[in-house]
Design a protein around this motif. Structure first.
Motif, short mmCIF file in Angstrom:
data_model
loop_
_atom_site.label_atom_id
_atom_site.label_comp_id
_atom_site.label_asym_id
_atom_site.label_seq_id
_atom_site.Cartn_x
_atom_site.Cartn_y
_atom_site.Cartn_z
N TYR A 86 -42.37 -39.03 16.14
CA TYR A 86 -41.33 -38.82 17.16
C TYR A 86 -41.40 -37.36 17.59
CZ TYR A 86 -39.87 -43.04 14.79
OH TYR A 86 -39.86 -44.29 14.21
N ASP A 87 -41.75 -37.12 18.84
CA ASP A 87 -42.06 -35.74 19.22
C ASP A 87 -40.83 -34.87 19.42
OD1 ASP A 87 -41.47 -37.00 21.55
OD2 ASP A 87 -43.50 -36.94 22.34
N SER A 88 -39.63 -35.46 19.34
CA SER A 88 -38.42 -34.62 19.43
C SER A 88 -37.92 -34.22 18.04
CB SER A 88 -37.31 -35.37 20.18
OG SER A 88 -37.00 -36.56 19.49
N ASN A 94 -39.16 -36.42 10.84
CA ASN A 94 -39.93 -37.63 11.07
C ASN A 94 -40.02 -38.46 9.80
OD1 ASN A 94 -41.64 -38.51 13.55
ND2 ASN A 94 -41.46 -36.28 13.73
N MET A 130 -43.09 -28.89 14.81
CA MET A 130 -42.97 -30.07 15.66
C MET A 130 -44.35 -30.77 15.68
SD MET A 130 -39.87 -29.82 16.48
CE MET A 130 -39.56 -31.06 17.74
N PRO A 131 -44.38 -32.08 15.94
CA PRO A 131 -45.67 -32.79 15.96
C PRO A 131 -46.70 -32.16 16.90
CG PRO A 131 -43.89 -34.36 15.94
CD PRO A 131 -43.26 -33.02 16.08
N SER A 132 -46.23 -31.58 18.01
CA SER A 132 -47.17 -31.00 18.98
C SER A 132 -47.82 -29.72 18.44
CB SER A 132 -46.45 -30.68 20.28
OG SER A 132 -45.37 -29.81 20.03
N GLN A 139 -51.20 -34.81 11.82
CA GLN A 139 -50.25 -35.82 12.32
C GLN A 139 -50.43 -37.13 11.56
OE1 GLN A 139 -50.28 -36.29 16.57
NE2 GLN A 139 -49.88 -34.13 16.93
N SER B 149 -42.95 -41.91 27.92
CA SER B 149 -43.89 -41.21 27.05
C SER B 149 -43.84 -41.78 25.62
CB SER B 149 -43.55 -39.72 27.10
OG SER B 149 -43.97 -39.08 25.97
N THR B 153 -47.11 -43.67 23.79
CA THR B 153 -47.64 -43.08 22.56
C THR B 153 -47.22 -43.88 21.31
OG1 THR B 153 -45.76 -41.56 22.46
CG2 THR B 153 -47.78 -40.72 23.47
N GLN B 155 -44.44 -44.57 20.06
CA GLN B 155 -43.30 -44.11 19.26
C GLN B 155 -42.22 -45.19 19.19
OE1 GLN B 155 -41.93 -40.00 20.11
NE2 GLN B 155 -43.83 -39.77 21.21
#
Lengths: 238, 288
Positions: A86-88, A94, A130-132, A139, B149, B153, B155
């Motif tokens: 989850y990129d947020s 996560n 963060m994942p990014s 990851q 997104s 991806t 998610q």
């Protein structure tokens, strides 16, 4: 058993029958677009089969309602091809996400558990990232820690080493071997990596045109006289 | 189905094109029939899928556990972070309305009504619709792109595989936050509009704020104020549902995400305007 799935006119699975025993690791090999990832998504209930049955610990997945299916999902971990973090959320959040939703752990207990899981995959120094901000291999490690958060009995791996350099791919392979040794869980691994699969799987299944083309150990399949199996293993060995 | 939104957005072009070419060459009109049929199928399919989406959303929203933490986070993302833009748009509306109306009312010798005209037009229509359209642009695009997104991806699949219902965690919280925040943002927009209307008016002809407010609100009743504010909750519902729906059905990689963000804004703005027409009629019928 006899699992079928089609997308429009294209039949992806034409009646696959496959059994994974308790504590066993089975690798599913096959060409790209051959239905390997679809097979995993059918097992976890993300897609519905057109025919056949899927049983996890004596529960028929295709007959369950959403709540019953969620109870089964808690017993199954899933590592997605691109990790699907989850990129947020941070790395730590996560991993703690399933714990927050499905356990009554306090915040401190959740954090400790997340630290332990991340330490198991060598990611305990990047908790706040963060994942990014982390690489593809990292990851995947975090994705693996998240998949293990609820102590699943079964774990599904979708291309765990795809897109990684050989060293990172070998490290992920080692993690799977260690998991097998430490947690004694059943695993189904979808992969293209013939030699990697040989390192961590007990048995291999080769899919071709929606059917199982061959099944057995690495040596069984390498010695097969089937034209497709020979071709797949000769290219896979290069 | 991916093309159906594009088909919907092509409607005016198609109608115009069909009219011109049909008049010029009857034979070519026949070629338009399959396009019209596909368009209609696309529209029905879109509404059908939207209906199923709403059923799943209602079920997810009404059954425990409730995601209050995520709801608060979304209220902050949708409400607090939209506040500066909404306040600015409201303020600009107030200034423009004051400048334009002042000139017109002076011509008719009705300059004394200026505060009332500003207050009535902002509270009854300009404030709600401008807030609705600003939020549909900012929030609609954000939700469409974010969920799109997450979809491409995997998610959302990962969430479902973790036994967490994405309709409950992602969709219901965003829709509820839109419903709750739109009326509050409208109040803020209205205040900024009226205040800046006074500022613009005072720069031309000084008047105290108290007198401006007294004149403006003298004939305003409770029923003038509440229905237009509540109307924006329906705008919030529309924006939330349309943009979440467009986001969660995204396909086609990054290009699909862009398409979802655009269609979220276009369709939610369109439905906000349509909802406004219907709701104004309803409000007039009920409260006169």
């Amino acid at each position: 058993m006899d699992l079928q799935k089609a997308f429009g006119e294209q039949k992806v699975l034409k009646g696959i029958s496959l059994e994974v025993r308790r504590g066993e690791t089975v690798a599913v090999l096959g060409r790209s677009g051959g239905g390997k990832s679809v097979l995993l998504k059918l097992i976890i209930g993300l897609q519905t089969p057109d025919g056949g049955s899927i049983q996890i610990a004596d529960k028929e997945i295709t007959q369950l309602d959403e709540n019953q299916l969620n109870e089964v999902r808690k017993r199954v971990g899933f590592l997605f091809q691109q990790a699907a973090l989850y990129d947020s959320l941070t790395v730590e959040d996560n991993v703690a996400f399933p714990l927050t939703r499905h356990t009554k752990m306090s915040s401190a207990e959740r954090n400790n558990r997340a630290h332990e899981l991340l330490a198991d995959v060598g990611m305990d120094r990047d908790l706040g990232k963060m994942p990014s901000e982390i690489s593809g291999g990292m990851q995947k490690r975090v994705g693996l820690a998240r998949a293990l958060a609820l102590d699943p009995e079964i774990i599904l791996f979708d291309e765990p080493t795809a897109g990684l350099d050989p060293i990172t791919a070998a490290e992920i392979g080692d993690l799977i071997v260690n998991l097998k040794r430490k947690r004694k869980m059943s695993a189904l691994v979808v992969t293209h990596d013939v030699h990697g699969a040989n390192a961590y799987s007990d048995r291999m299944v080769l899919l071709h045109e929606g059917n199982i083309a061959a099944e057995g150990t690495f040596d069984d399949l390498q010695g097969s006289q089937d034209e497709f199996v020979k071709q797949f293993f000769s290219y896979g060995s290069r | 189905m991916r093309g159906s939104t594009d088909d919907m957005m092509r409607l005016p072009i198609f109608v115009l094109g069909a009219g011109v070419s049909g008049a010029m060459a009857g034979g070519r009109l026949r070629d338009q029939v399959p396009i019209a049929r596909n368009f209609l199928f696309g529209v029905f399919e879109w509404f059908g899928e939207l209906g199923l989406f709403c059923v799943r959303l209602i079920r997810a929203a009404l059954t425990p556990p409730y995601e209050f933490g995520e709801l608060l986070r979304q209220c902050d993302a949708i409400g607090s972070k939209s506040l500066p833009l909404v306040a600015l748009a409201g303020a600009a509306t107030g200034v423009v309305l004051s400048l334009q109306t002042r000139d017109s009312l002076t011509r008719f010798g009705a300059k004394a009504f200026l505060p009332a005209v500003i207050v009535f037009s902002i509270i009854k229509e300009s404030g709600p619709i401008i807030t609705g359209l600003i939020v549909s642009g900012r929030v609609g695009a954000g939700i469409g792109a974010e969920l799109g997104s997450m979809k491409v991806t995997e998610q959302i699949d990962a969430m479902e595989a973790s036994a967490v219902d994405p309709y409950k965690f992602l969709v219901a919280t965003r829709v509820a936050a839109c419903i709750l925040m739109l009326p509050l943002l409208t109040v803020a927009s209205n205040f900024c509009g009226i205040f800046m209307g006074w500022v613009a008016n005072t720069l031309s002809e000084p008047i105290s704020l108290r007198l401006f407010f007294e004149d403006g609100f003298k004939n305003m009743e409770f029923t003038d104020y509440i229905p237009p504010i509540l109307k924006t909750a329906v705008f919030g519902l529309t924006i939330g549902i349309v943009s979440c729906f467009q986001g969660i059905r995204t396909s086609g990689g990054t290009e699909g995400v862009g398409r979802s963000a655009t269609s979220s804004v276009v369709l939610s703005s369109l439905f906000v305007i349509l909802a406004d027409v219907i709701l104004v009629r309803l409000i007039l019928m009920i409260w006169g």
